[in-house]
Design a protein around this motif. Structure first.
Motif: not given
Length: 307
Positions: A48-68
């Motif tokens: 669940x954390x993985x799914x929700x944090x990905x959404x937040x990083x997509x909206x507010x984080x820098x552009x990255x091809x992958x995220x950890x």
């Protein structure tokens, strides 16, 4: 106890290298604070954390091809604000500091606030807002605060100013004051009109809805100097900080190809490929190329990221 809790959240170690943004820990904590505010269980499964944090990083984080997402989920333990339910079930990365992501999934590992902190938040929701305000102000420009609060806490909250001090490759967040003369200096250098759309409104003889935008964010140690500033109207300031557009080294507007919607053509896309108004490479205090490069790499939504 309250002072100790606040101190721990205000002393997060954030990885930093060459100006690279790493908002993973703050965004995960904001998401967890929102869950606490609304009465959800203390611990959440990694999936669940993985799914929700990905959404937040997509909206507010820098552009990255992958995220950890496994990194903040695991490493927040060392900050004294987070715990994992069965850490002995999780293999470590070769350097011993990280977690094997597949193990977090396979064993349905849960993580969240320490029990005593969770109870403190549930007892006094004002603590949630106090810490959330500090996290947001430390890592994001004020133009994004309301949107981030809505996405994580479900409501807006006031903002505060912060300071960032560097210790090796880690950042520790503390309070900082903004330079009150930054706007005045930028408007004096570039003139009171938006560098994108040329809006130049006045009210009672004073510039209206014109702001001094940091190219490299204040929250990312961007200096309050003219070479790191642009005069933008309120709309284009928000769009710039959101990464909807950026600037080429030649000071031409580059619009993200994922921007869509009614009014976008008139408000933004029609300026794509065109030079900034009233600014040129010959301007004595033109935007510094290193700050423009930072914005293109760390803020601009060059394309939809693959997470």
């Amino acid at each position: 106890m309250t002072d100790d809790l606040v101190r721990r959240f205000e002393s997060l170690q954030i990885w930093r290298s060459g100006g690279t943004r790493a908002p993973h820990k703050p965004l995960l904590l904001l998401w967890a604070l929102g869950r606490c505010l609304h009465g959800y269980p203390r611990l959440s499964p990694f999936d669940q954390v993985d799914t929700e944090l990905r959404k937040l990083l997509y909206r507010f984080g820098p552009h990255r091809k992958t995220v950890h997402t496994e990194d903040p989920f695991w490493r927040l333990q060392k900050d004294g604000v987070w715990e994992i339910d069965r850490p002995d079930h999780v293999g470590r990365t070769p350097d011993g500091s990280g977690a094997i992501k597949s193990d977090l999934r396979k064993h349905s590992i849960h993580g969240g606030f320490r029990e005593m902190d969770y109870l403190a938040f549930r007892t006094d929701p004002n603590l949630i807002f106090r810490i959330a305000s500090s996290l947001v102000a430390s890592h994001f420009p004020i133009t994004l605060h309301d949107e981030i609060f809505e996405a994580t806490l479900g409501e807006s909250h006031g903002s505060i100013d912060t300071e960032i001090t560097i210790e090796d490759d880690w950042v520790i967040t503390k309070q900082r004051r903004r330079n009150p003369y930054f706007r005045e200096k930028v408007l004096a250098a570039y003139g009171p009109r938006c560098a994108v759309c040329e809006f130049a409104g006045e009210l009672h003889g004073r510039p209206l809805a014109l702001e001094a935008a940091h190219i490299k964010w204040h929250e990312a140690k961007g200096p309050a100097i003219v070479e790191n500033g642009l005069v933008l109207c309120s709309l284009h300031h928000r769009l710039f900080d959101k990464g909807a557009f950026t600037l080429s080294p030649e000071l031409n507007v580059i619009v993200a190809n994922s921007v869509r919607g009614n009014g976008v053509v008139d408000a933004l896309q029609r300026f794509g490929g065109k030079p900034l108004k009233g600014l040129s490479l010959l301007h004595p205090q033109k935007p510094d190329l290193k700050f423009l490069d930072w914005h293109r790499k760390e803020v601009f939504r060059i394309r939809d990221a693959v997470y």
